[in-house]
Design a protein around this motif. Structure first.
Motif, PDB file in Angstrom:
ATOM      1  N   CYS A   1       0.818  -1.211   0.000  1.00 51.28           N
ATOM      2  CA  CYS A   1       0.000   0.000   0.000  1.00 51.28           C
ATOM      3  C   CYS A   1       0.855   1.266   0.000  1.00 51.28           C
ATOM      4  O   CYS A   1       0.341   2.365  -0.173  1.00 51.28           O
ATOM      5  CB  CYS A   1      -0.911   0.014   1.226  1.00 51.28           C
TER       6      CYS A   1
ATOM      7  N   ASP B   1       2.690   2.248   2.663  1.00 48.02           N
ATOM      8  CA  ASP B   1       2.914   2.698   4.042  1.00 48.02           C
ATOM      9  C   ASP B   1       4.104   1.966   4.650  1.00 48.02           C
ATOM     10  O   ASP B   1       4.356   0.807   4.338  1.00 48.02           O
ATOM     11  CB  ASP B   1       1.679   2.432   4.907  1.00 48.02           C
TER      12      ASP B   1
ATOM     13  N   CYS C   1      -1.868   4.351   7.790  1.00 48.95           N
ATOM     14  CA  CYS C   1      -3.244   4.622   8.186  1.00 48.95           C
ATOM     15  C   CYS C   1      -3.447   4.381   9.693  1.00 48.95           C
ATOM     16  O   CYS C   1      -2.570   3.827  10.363  1.00 48.95           O
ATOM     17  CB  CYS C   1      -4.160   3.683   7.414  1.00 48.95           C
TER      18      CYS C   1
ATOM     19  N   SER D   1      -2.985   0.776  10.693  1.00 52.86           N
ATOM     20  CA  SER D   1      -1.588   0.318  10.801  1.00 52.86           C
ATOM     21  C   SER D   1      -0.994   0.782  12.136  1.00 52.86           C
ATOM     22  O   SER D   1      -0.231   0.049  12.764  1.00 52.86           O
ATOM     23  CB  SER D   1      -0.743   0.796   9.621  1.00 52.86           C
TER      24      SER D   1
ATOM     25  N   HIS E   1      -4.518  -6.216   5.862  1.00 51.84           N
ATOM     26  CA  HIS E   1      -3.097  -6.189   5.469  1.00 51.84           C
ATOM     27  C   HIS E   1      -2.277  -5.276   6.391  1.00 51.84           C
ATOM     28  O   HIS E   1      -1.065  -5.415   6.470  1.00 51.84           O
ATOM     29  CB  HIS E   1      -2.943  -5.750   4.006  1.00 51.84           C
TER      30      HIS E   1
ATOM     31  N   LEU F   1       1.414  -6.136   7.850  1.00 54.07           N
ATOM     32  CA  LEU F   1       2.601  -5.271   7.803  1.00 54.07           C
ATOM     33  C   LEU F   1       3.243  -5.181   9.194  1.00 54.07           C
ATOM     34  O   LEU F   1       4.465  -5.275   9.339  1.00 54.07           O
ATOM     35  CB  LEU F   1       2.218  -3.871   7.294  1.00 54.07           C
TER      36      LEU F   1
HETATM   37 FE1  FES Z   1      -1.211   0.731   4.396  1.00 51.24          FE
HETATM   38 FE2  FES Z   1      -2.915   0.369   6.423  1.00 51.24          FE
HETATM   39  S1  FES Z   1      -3.371   1.065   4.415  1.00 51.24           S
HETATM   40  S2  FES Z   1      -0.831  -0.153   6.341  1.00 51.24           S
END
Ligand code: FES
Length: 152
Positions: free
Chosen positions: A54, A56, A79, A82, A122, A126
């Motif tokens: 994504c 991040d 986000c 996360s 997801h 991460l």
């Molecule tokens: Fe990328 Fe949540 S959208 S870690």
């Protein structure tokens, strides 16, 4: 006038909070309001920075004492989900041995926080993968130290 505006802002904020709580559940919402274990640790024994598909990025920091995690923390530019997952990953790492850390996965993080909407699961992956990379970093350094010690 100002108090009318203040009241409107408060009402909007309350509504946003209610909607967020309804979507993410109480546990995740409360953690989002109070993101404990956020921040870097100086001279960590274990560290990793991973960027998810994504875009991040998550960082996990581990400090060990007597083969157990004494301190753990996270940082992310991602986000809210996360950040919540990073916070739980760090919390779950506390007091764990390397063998126990391996058991912290996206699934156990999701269980701990009561699940996330499908499209944000997801974020837990991460956090879990970054934690496992931080553990790898620690284990690799330990092995290097051990073999350095033997060679010396
Ligand atoms: Fe990328 Fe949540 S959208 S870690």
């Amino acid at each position: 006038m100002a108090s009318d505006l203040d009241a409107l802002v408060r009402e909007l904020q309350d509504r946003i909070n209610e909607e967020t709580r309804a979507v993410y559940g109480d546990v995740a919402f409360e953690r989002w309001q109070n993101l404990i274990h956020r921040g870097a640790i100086d001279h960590p024994d274990g560290f990793a920075r991973l960027t998810g598909t994504c875009g991040d990025t998550m960082e996990i920091y581990l400090k060990f004492k007597d083969e157990q995690v004494e301190q753990a923390s996270f940082l992310t530019d991602g986000c809210g989900a996360s950040a919540v997952c990073g916070s739980f990953a760090a919390e779950m790492a506390h007091g764990k041995t390397p063998d126990e850390l391996v058991e912290i996965t996206a699934e156990t993080i999701l269980q701990r926080l009561g699940g996330l909407p499908k499209e944000e699961e997801h974020c837990a992956r991460l956090a879990a993968e970054t934690l496992q990379e931080a553990l790898n970093y620690y284990m690799t350094r330990q092995r290097e130290k051990d073999s350095g010690g033997r060679d010396a």
